[in-house]
Design a protein around this motif. Structure first.
Motif, short mmCIF file in Angstrom:
data_model
loop_
_atom_site.label_atom_id
_atom_site.label_comp_id
_atom_site.label_asym_id
_atom_site.label_seq_id
_atom_site.Cartn_x
_atom_site.Cartn_y
_atom_site.Cartn_z
N GLY A 21 -4.55 9.56 -1.87
CA GLY A 21 -3.32 10.22 -2.26
C GLY A 21 -2.12 9.31 -2.42
N SER A 22 -2.25 8.06 -2.02
CA SER A 22 -1.05 7.22 -1.99
C SER A 22 -1.44 5.74 -2.06
N GLY A 23 -0.49 4.93 -2.44
CA GLY A 23 -0.59 3.49 -2.28
C GLY A 23 -1.83 2.85 -2.88
N GLY A 42 -10.53 11.60 -1.33
CA GLY A 42 -10.44 12.17 0.01
C GLY A 42 -9.09 11.83 0.62
N ASP A 43 -8.44 12.85 1.16
CA ASP A 43 -7.16 12.59 1.84
C ASP A 43 -6.85 13.77 2.75
N VAL A 44 -6.09 13.49 3.78
CA VAL A 44 -5.66 14.57 4.67
C VAL A 44 -4.47 15.30 4.05
N SER A 158 -2.52 -2.37 18.21
CA SER A 158 -3.72 -1.59 17.92
C SER A 158 -4.12 -1.72 16.45
N TYR A 159 -3.11 -1.77 15.57
CA TYR A 159 -3.39 -1.94 14.14
C TYR A 159 -4.18 -3.23 13.91
N THR A 160 -3.69 -4.33 14.47
CA THR A 160 -4.34 -5.61 14.26
C THR A 160 -5.76 -5.59 14.83
N1 LIG Z 1 0.49 -1.58 2.30
C1 LIG Z 1 0.21 -2.74 2.86
O1 LIG Z 1 1.04 -3.66 2.90
C2 LIG Z 1 -1.15 -2.97 3.46
C3 LIG Z 1 -1.53 -4.28 3.82
C4 LIG Z 1 -2.77 -4.49 4.37
C5 LIG Z 1 -3.65 -3.44 4.57
N2 LIG Z 1 -3.27 -2.18 4.23
C6 LIG Z 1 -4.23 -1.10 4.46
O2 LIG Z 1 -4.49 -0.47 3.22
C7 LIG Z 1 -4.84 0.89 3.44
C8 LIG Z 1 -3.97 1.77 2.56
O3 LIG Z 1 -2.62 1.51 2.88
P1 LIG Z 1 -1.42 2.02 1.96
O4 LIG Z 1 -0.34 1.04 2.09
O5 LIG Z 1 -1.94 2.38 0.62
O6 LIG Z 1 -0.99 3.34 2.80
P2 LIG Z 1 -0.35 4.72 2.32
O7 LIG Z 1 0.35 5.26 3.52
O8 LIG Z 1 0.40 4.55 1.04
O9 LIG Z 1 -1.64 5.63 2.03
C9 LIG Z 1 -2.52 5.98 3.06
C10 LIG Z 1 -3.18 7.30 2.69
O10 LIG Z 1 -4.10 7.61 3.76
C11 LIG Z 1 -3.97 9.00 4.05
N3 LIG Z 1 -4.37 9.24 5.44
C12 LIG Z 1 -3.70 8.89 6.57
N4 LIG Z 1 -4.37 9.33 7.64
C13 LIG Z 1 -5.47 9.97 7.19
C14 LIG Z 1 -6.53 10.66 7.82
N5 LIG Z 1 -6.61 10.79 9.17
N6 LIG Z 1 -7.51 11.20 7.06
C15 LIG Z 1 -7.45 11.08 5.71
N7 LIG Z 1 -6.47 10.46 5.04
C16 LIG Z 1 -5.49 9.92 5.79
C17 LIG Z 1 -2.50 9.32 3.82
O11 LIG Z 1 -2.30 10.71 3.60
C18 LIG Z 1 -2.20 8.47 2.58
O12 LIG Z 1 -2.43 9.20 1.38
C19 LIG Z 1 -4.65 1.14 4.93
O13 LIG Z 1 -5.89 1.04 5.60
C20 LIG Z 1 -3.73 0.02 5.35
O14 LIG Z 1 -3.86 -0.28 6.71
C21 LIG Z 1 -2.05 -1.93 3.67
#
Ligand SMILES: NC(=O)c1ccc[n+]([C@@H]2O[C@H](COP(=O)([O-])OP(=O)(O)OC[C@H]3O[C@@H](n4cnc5c(N)ncnc54)[C@H](O)[C@@H]3O)[C@@H](O)[C@H]2O)c1
Length: 241
Positions: A21-23, A42-44, A158-160
């Motif tokens: 749904g995002s990013g 898939g998304d929550v 915890s993230y790391t």
């Molecule tokens: N953005 C960054 O700089 C970055 C860098 C390194 C790694 N990441 C990793 O990339 C992945 C995506 O990050 P992003 O920046 O696109 O994040 P984002 O917040 O834009 O998107 C994350 C999506 O995951 C969904 N989500 C959250 N919890 C959920 C759950 N319990 N069940 C189902 N869906 C769920 C959210 O609704 C959202 O649509 C993540 O694993 C993040 O840790 C991101």
């Protein structure tokens, strides 16, 4: 809008994407669809996940990736709808503000991040692999982070740790299931400018930023002065992450 087609390497393949749904998940849904894949989003977040599925001509399945039954239902829906599970992009993740230095992070925050970022990847791989073994092929891509290899100047303990787990688990699964024709890889993205959560208000440089939950690495180590002034500009935060 679906991306301009670059090439059509994935015609007839089915890709399951969590966090579609995002990013990064959203960008991946667009790209895989442009290459011809059937995309299962898939998304929550029902509203955003469904909007993406509609945009890319795929299907939406509401899933909390920490729930084993919902994860199984996600992959089952992909297989029932399109007949295969060729790609699993296990990408959903969080970075809540209460995950901070080990000195400040409580057990509840620690557990929640482990559940969403690491247990979810275990559940998704466990659900996807049987379909892929049956097919004799498949590609699993798990989203880790550069912090899994480098650590971060602004601790999110915890993230790391969760991303380190994703990386190690991906290596082990890759070794174990290579003989079944299944590739398992982990992505370790650097900072990616993903959008703020819905309703967050963007202001000028130096203004207080949206909560960091939408930016998994976008955390800032605030000094005492910074804590009073609010968050640093995003660009600076990323340099410090
Ligand atoms: N953005 C960054 O700089 C970055 C860098 C390194 C790694 N990441 C990793 O990339 C992945 C995506 O990050 P992003 O920046 O696109 O994040 P984002 O917040 O834009 O998107 C994350 C999506 O995951 C969904 N989500 C959250 N919890 C959920 C759950 N319990 N069940 C189902 N869906 C769920 C959210 O609704 C959202 O649509 C993540 O694993 C993040 O840790 C991101």
């Amino acid at each position: 809008m679906t991306e301009a087609i670059v090439c059509r390497r994935l015609v007839g393949r089915t890709a399951v994407i969590t966090g579609a749904g995002s990013g990064i998940g959203l960008a991946t849904a667009r790209r895989l669809a442009s290459e011809g894949a059937h995309v299962v989003c898939g998304d929550v977040d029902e509203a955003r996940g469904k909007a993406v599925a509609d945009e890319v001509g795929g299907i939406f399945v509401k899933v909390d990736v920490t729930d084993a039954e919902q994860v199984e239902a996600l992959f089952r829906a992909a297989h029932d709808t399109y007949g295969s599970v060729d790609i699993a992009f296990n990408n959903a993740g969080i970075s809540p503000p209460d995950d901070d230095s080990i000195l400040e992070t409580g057990l509840e925050a620690w557990k929640r991040v482990q559940e969403v970022n690491l247990t979810s990847v275990y559940l998704c791989c466990k659900a996807a692999i049987p379909y892929m073994r049956q097919q004799g092929r498949g590609s699993i891509i798990n989203t880790a982070s550069f912090v899994a290899r480098m650590g971060a100047a602004t601790s999110q303990i915890s993230y790391t740790a969760s991303k380190g787990g994703v990386l190690a688990m991906s290596r082990e699964l890759g070794v174990q299931f290579a003989r079944d024709g299944i590739r398992v890889n982990a992505l370790c993205p650097g900072p990616v400018n993903t959008p703020p959560p819905p309703g967050a208000v963007r202001q000028g440089p130096g203004a207080r930023r949206p909560p960091p939950g939408a930016h998994p690495v976008g955390r800032v180590r605030r000094g005492r002065g910074d804590r009073r002034r609010g968050r640093l500009p995003r660009e600076r935060r990323l340099l410090l992450s």
